[in-house]
Design a protein around this motif. Sequence first.
Motif, PDB file in Angstrom:
ATOM      1  N   LEU A  16      25.515 -15.592 -61.664  1.00  0.00           N
ATOM      2  CA  LEU A  16      25.732 -16.797 -62.017  1.00  0.00           C
ATOM      3  C   LEU A  16      24.340 -17.425 -62.329  1.00  0.00           C
ATOM      4  N   ARG A  17      24.263 -18.384 -63.353  1.00  0.00           N
ATOM      5  CA  ARG A  17      22.959 -18.694 -63.662  1.00  0.00           C
ATOM      6  C   ARG A  17      22.770 -20.087 -62.958  1.00  0.00           C
ATOM      7  N   CYS A  18      21.717 -19.980 -62.290  1.00  0.00           N
ATOM      8  CA  CYS A  18      21.038 -21.075 -61.197  1.00  0.00           C
ATOM      9  C   CYS A  18      20.125 -21.866 -62.068  1.00  0.00           C
ATOM     10  N   ALA A  19      20.253 -23.057 -61.831  1.00  0.00           N
ATOM     11  CA  ALA A  19      19.202 -24.149 -62.337  1.00  0.00           C
ATOM     12  C   ALA A  19      17.642 -23.861 -62.334  1.00  0.00           C
ATOM     13  N   ALA A  62      27.780 -24.160 -58.419  1.00  0.00           N
ATOM     14  CA  ALA A  62      28.133 -25.359 -57.975  1.00  0.00           C
ATOM     15  C   ALA A  62      29.660 -24.823 -57.428  1.00  0.00           C
ATOM     16  N   LEU A  63      30.477 -24.052 -58.444  1.00  0.00           N
ATOM     17  CA  LEU A  63      31.839 -24.088 -58.094  1.00  0.00           C
ATOM     18  C   LEU A  63      32.196 -22.985 -56.906  1.00  0.00           C
ATOM     19  N   LEU A  92      28.419 -32.304 -54.694  1.00  0.00           N
ATOM     20  CA  LEU A  92      28.891 -31.484 -55.932  1.00  0.00           C
ATOM     21  C   LEU A  92      30.051 -32.261 -56.554  1.00  0.00           C
ATOM     22  N   LEU A  93      30.680 -32.988 -55.871  1.00  0.00           N
ATOM     23  CA  LEU A  93      32.077 -33.758 -56.398  1.00  0.00           C
ATOM     24  C   LEU A  93      31.358 -34.788 -57.285  1.00  0.00           C
ATOM     25  N   ALA A  94      30.293 -35.402 -56.804  1.00  0.00           N
ATOM     26  CA  ALA A  94      29.880 -36.603 -57.339  1.00  0.00           C
ATOM     27  C   ALA A  94      29.092 -36.212 -58.637  1.00  0.00           C
ATOM     28  N   ALA A 111      35.334 -30.650 -63.744  1.00  0.00           N
ATOM     29  CA  ALA A 111      36.877 -30.467 -63.553  1.00  0.00           C
ATOM     30  C   ALA A 111      37.210 -29.075 -62.614  1.00  0.00           C
ATOM     31  N   GLU A 112      36.550 -28.442 -63.051  1.00  0.00           N
ATOM     32  CA  GLU A 112      36.606 -26.982 -62.156  1.00  0.00           C
ATOM     33  C   GLU A 112      36.466 -27.229 -60.598  1.00  0.00           C
ATOM     34  N   CYS A 113      35.141 -27.944 -60.587  1.00  0.00           N
ATOM     35  CA  CYS A 113      34.775 -28.332 -59.053  1.00  0.00           C
ATOM     36  C   CYS A 113      36.045 -29.270 -58.416  1.00  0.00           C
TER      37      CYS A 113
END
Length: 170
Positions: A16-19, A62-63, A92-94, A111-113
Amino acid sequence: MKLVEIEIDRHDWAQLRCACGQPASHVAADLLKMARADGEGEIDAEVLEGHAWTSAALFEPALPAVSVALAALADDVSPVSRRIFSELLLLLLAGEGQATYLAHEGRDLIAECTVAAKSGIWLLYAEVISGRCVDTASNSYEALTLIEEDVDRLDRVQAAAAENLRWDLR
């Protein structure tokens, strides 16, 4: 805490690509620390800022972090850990944006989250009604306002759980 460990182990964090620009393996370690927290101030949800999200965007970790947060709410974790994960889920949802590379790949991480969080909608309702912790109930209620499509149900639960919520959410 077994459910959290299982959910963390389900994901290939290194892919996974992290920020922060590194593989997201360290995110899994931080989520495990969050699950083991039993005292205030040990760790908080914002430890993932700059990794799963930034002020402008969500990133790939995030997912799976949404799924880990839901696993924590279903698991036997400390009240502190439960509060931290409810806050993480809300953060995360915000999210209102996503990393540019995700859009170029045709993904909609927001949308995935949301879809992932909806799979645990009854966990959130249970947290609101439980009366265990005002902060956890309030975070869960606010998360529900972002994902729940049944406004009547949400309104009825809000009325039933009024004393469980912060004054501004009653």
